[in-house]
Design an enzyme around this catalytic site. Sequence first.
Site, PDB file in Angstrom:
ATOM      1  N   ARG A  50      42.202  11.191  36.012  1.00 43.69           N
ATOM      2  CA  ARG A  50      41.508   9.996  35.539  1.00 43.69           C
ATOM      3  C   ARG A  50      42.375   9.274  34.527  1.00 43.69           C
ATOM      4  NH1 ARG A  50      35.821  11.032  32.818  1.00 43.69           N
ATOM      5  NH2 ARG A  50      37.180  11.834  31.181  1.00 43.69           N
ATOM      6  N   THR A  56      41.590   3.156  31.996  1.00 47.17           N
ATOM      7  CA  THR A  56      40.687   2.510  32.941  1.00 47.17           C
ATOM      8  C   THR A  56      39.551   3.424  33.403  1.00 47.17           C
ATOM      9  OG1 THR A  56      41.956   3.212  34.889  1.00 47.17           O
ATOM     10  CG2 THR A  56      42.635   1.167  33.800  1.00 47.17           C
ATOM     11  N   ASP A  74      37.095  19.352  27.704  1.00 43.66           N
ATOM     12  CA  ASP A  74      37.907  19.138  28.890  1.00 43.66           C
ATOM     13  C   ASP A  74      38.094  20.482  29.590  1.00 43.66           C
ATOM     14  OD1 ASP A  74      40.498  19.090  30.465  1.00 43.66           O
ATOM     15  OD2 ASP A  74      40.410  16.986  29.876  1.00 43.66           O
ATOM     16  N   ASP A 132      41.790  21.652  30.185  1.00 39.43           N
ATOM     17  CA  ASP A 132      42.447  22.104  28.958  1.00 39.43           C
ATOM     18  C   ASP A 132      41.930  23.468  28.524  1.00 39.43           C
ATOM     19  OD1 ASP A 132      44.060  19.894  28.803  1.00 39.43           O
ATOM     20  OD2 ASP A 132      42.784  18.827  27.381  1.00 39.43           O
TER      21      ASP A 132
END
Length: 211
Positions: A106, A110, A202, A205
Amino acid sequence: MVGAMVTVVTHPLVQHKLSVMRDVRTGVKEFRELAAEVSVLLAYEAMRDLELAPQTLDTPIQSGEFPMLSGKKLALVAILRAGLVMTDAIVGLVPAAKVGHLGMYRDPNTLKPVDYYNKLPADIAERRVFLTDPMLATGGSASAAIQSLKDAGAQSIKLMCILAAPEGIAVIERDHPEVEIVTAAIDPRLDSHGYIVPGLGDAGDRIYGTK
């Protein structure tokens, strides 16, 4: 069930493990192990409708007819990189399944998906596909991945994610209304950066120990 095409797996083991994953104190090793365990439990539910057919077998006592998997063969497809931990765990349940990989990330500005890798089984059109991605947040990457599968000929697709947001579910229901979503929980919303709230951070991560 939540809606026509979303299944939330509310089993106590799934919910407990997910809660431990959410905890900021949970380290990389434990988080990765929990992600794998939850994935197997989600697969148990996602594969509930696999077809069975009787087959004659000899037990040590006598012959009989017993249910065996039949119908379409399976494919597990991971959205890289975080989906890898899910497919690696699930393939232990269905070792004959073929495994594919779709590279999607991603764009942080944006929030749109960027496609960088595509390697799918050649016979994907003949298989039931289980697409894995731990987080269904904005839904952009998952929707793009589903479209890539369709472009390759896939006709039967389920999306498995550990955690989902309403915004992501809405995108999948809009773009691919026939695709069932199987998840451990639906959190209330996304924040301004596209992260699920309260979420678990995340997933990539936390699985791989990166920032």
